[in-house]
Motif scaffolding. Structure first.
Motif, mmCIF file in Angstrom:
data_model
loop_
_atom_site.group_PDB
_atom_site.id
_atom_site.type_symbol
_atom_site.label_atom_id
_atom_site.label_comp_id
_atom_site.label_asym_id
_atom_site.label_seq_id
_atom_site.Cartn_x
_atom_site.Cartn_y
_atom_site.Cartn_z
ATOM 1 N N UNK A 8 17.465 101.245 13.725
ATOM 2 C CA UNK A 8 18.712 101.252 14.487
ATOM 3 C C UNK A 8 19.807 102.014 13.759
ATOM 4 N N UNK A 9 20.666 102.650 14.549
ATOM 5 C CA UNK A 9 21.876 103.274 14.022
ATOM 6 C C UNK A 9 23.020 102.912 14.950
ATOM 7 N N UNK A 10 24.093 102.392 14.368
ATOM 8 C CA UNK A 10 25.323 102.150 15.114
ATOM 9 C C UNK A 10 26.222 103.336 14.792
ATOM 10 N N UNK A 11 26.735 103.972 15.824
ATOM 11 C CA UNK A 11 27.516 105.188 15.626
ATOM 12 C C UNK A 11 28.809 105.130 16.417
ATOM 13 N N UNK A 12 29.709 106.025 16.073
ATOM 14 C CA UNK A 12 30.920 106.219 16.860
ATOM 15 C C UNK A 12 30.776 107.568 17.560
ATOM 16 N N UNK A 13 31.042 107.564 18.854
ATOM 17 C CA UNK A 13 31.061 108.786 19.648
ATOM 18 C C UNK A 13 32.499 109.012 20.090
ATOM 19 N N UNK A 14 33.018 110.186 19.776
ATOM 20 C CA UNK A 14 34.395 110.555 20.107
ATOM 21 C C UNK A 14 34.318 111.673 21.135
ATOM 22 N N UNK A 15 34.557 111.363 22.401
ATOM 23 C CA UNK A 15 34.429 112.298 23.517
ATOM 24 C C UNK A 15 35.803 112.828 23.930
ATOM 25 N N UNK A 16 35.887 114.140 24.180
ATOM 26 C CA UNK A 16 37.110 114.726 24.721
ATOM 27 C C UNK A 16 36.848 115.493 26.017
ATOM 28 N N UNK A 17 35.586 115.836 26.274
ATOM 29 C CA UNK A 17 35.190 116.526 27.503
ATOM 30 C C UNK A 17 33.857 115.953 27.965
ATOM 31 N N UNK A 18 33.655 115.846 29.264
ATOM 32 C CA UNK A 18 32.364 115.334 29.727
ATOM 33 C C UNK A 18 31.237 116.337 29.500
ATOM 34 N N UNK A 19 30.040 115.822 29.254
ATOM 35 C CA UNK A 19 28.828 116.627 29.169
ATOM 36 C C UNK A 19 28.010 116.338 30.418
ATOM 37 N N UNK A 20 26.868 116.963 30.527
ATOM 38 C CA UNK A 20 26.006 116.670 31.667
ATOM 39 C C UNK A 20 25.404 115.277 31.520
ATOM 40 N N UNK A 21 24.947 114.731 32.618
ATOM 41 C CA UNK A 21 24.344 113.404 32.622
ATOM 42 C C UNK A 21 23.056 113.415 31.796
ATOM 43 N N UNK A 22 22.648 112.239 31.327
ATOM 44 C CA UNK A 22 21.437 112.119 30.514
ATOM 45 C C UNK A 22 20.701 110.832 30.838
#
Length: 155
Positions: free
Chosen positions: A59-73
């Motif tokens: 397991x990895x707990x991470x922080x995701x910092x989004x400023x623009x949307x990406x495509x769906x996944x």
């Protein structure tokens, strides 16, 4: 004398327990410092930054910092647990991926058809099962999330 022996045994047990405790832990100040660092480091050309906070294989707990949307996944071999830390946005999940393509253990697509839309704000928490399409929209400039990908259990 007997009381001192008992106290020493308790102290040794506590010390041994602390030495073998496999718990990964990050203090609030560490989380805030990482978010601040990511806010400083993200470049205008980037959609998001991903940084591991805690790791305890697998397991990895991470922080995701989004400023623009990406495509769906859609993650084919792992689920995703998410808590929103800062900012606001939109989660679209479920449905099917339109124009999807596979690579590694992921399916990416241009958009989700027939999904459920939910507003996101700090404190919101959700779990996306493996194979479920999902997409994040960003309102107000950023969406900061604590994430953990959960691998499919071995059979």
């Amino acid at each position: 004398m007997r009381i001192f022996g008992l106290m020493a045994a308790c102290a040794l047990a506590t010390s041994a327990s602390a030495q073998t405790d496999p718990t990964a832990f990050a203090k609030s100040a560490e989380v805030k410092a990482m978010v601040a660092s990511m806010a400083h480091d993200i470049k205008p050309t980037e959609e998001m930054l991903y940084r591991p906070l805690l790791a305890q294989a697998p397991y990895t707990v991470a922080i995701e910092y989004w400023v623009k949307p990406k495509q769906a996944a859609s993650h084919l071999k792992e689920a995703e647990f998410v808590t929103v830390l800062e900012g606001s946005g939109t989660l679209v999940s479920g449905g099917t991926l339109k124009n999807a393509h596979h690579w590694y253990d992921e399916t990416d697509g241009g958009e989700i058809v027939g999904g459920t839309t939910r507003a996101l704000k700090p404190g919101d928490t959700f779990f996306v099962p493996e194979g479920t399409p999902h997409w994040f929209g960003i309102d107000g400039g950023k969406l900061v999330m604590l994430t953990m990908h959960v691998p499919r259990p071995a059979h």
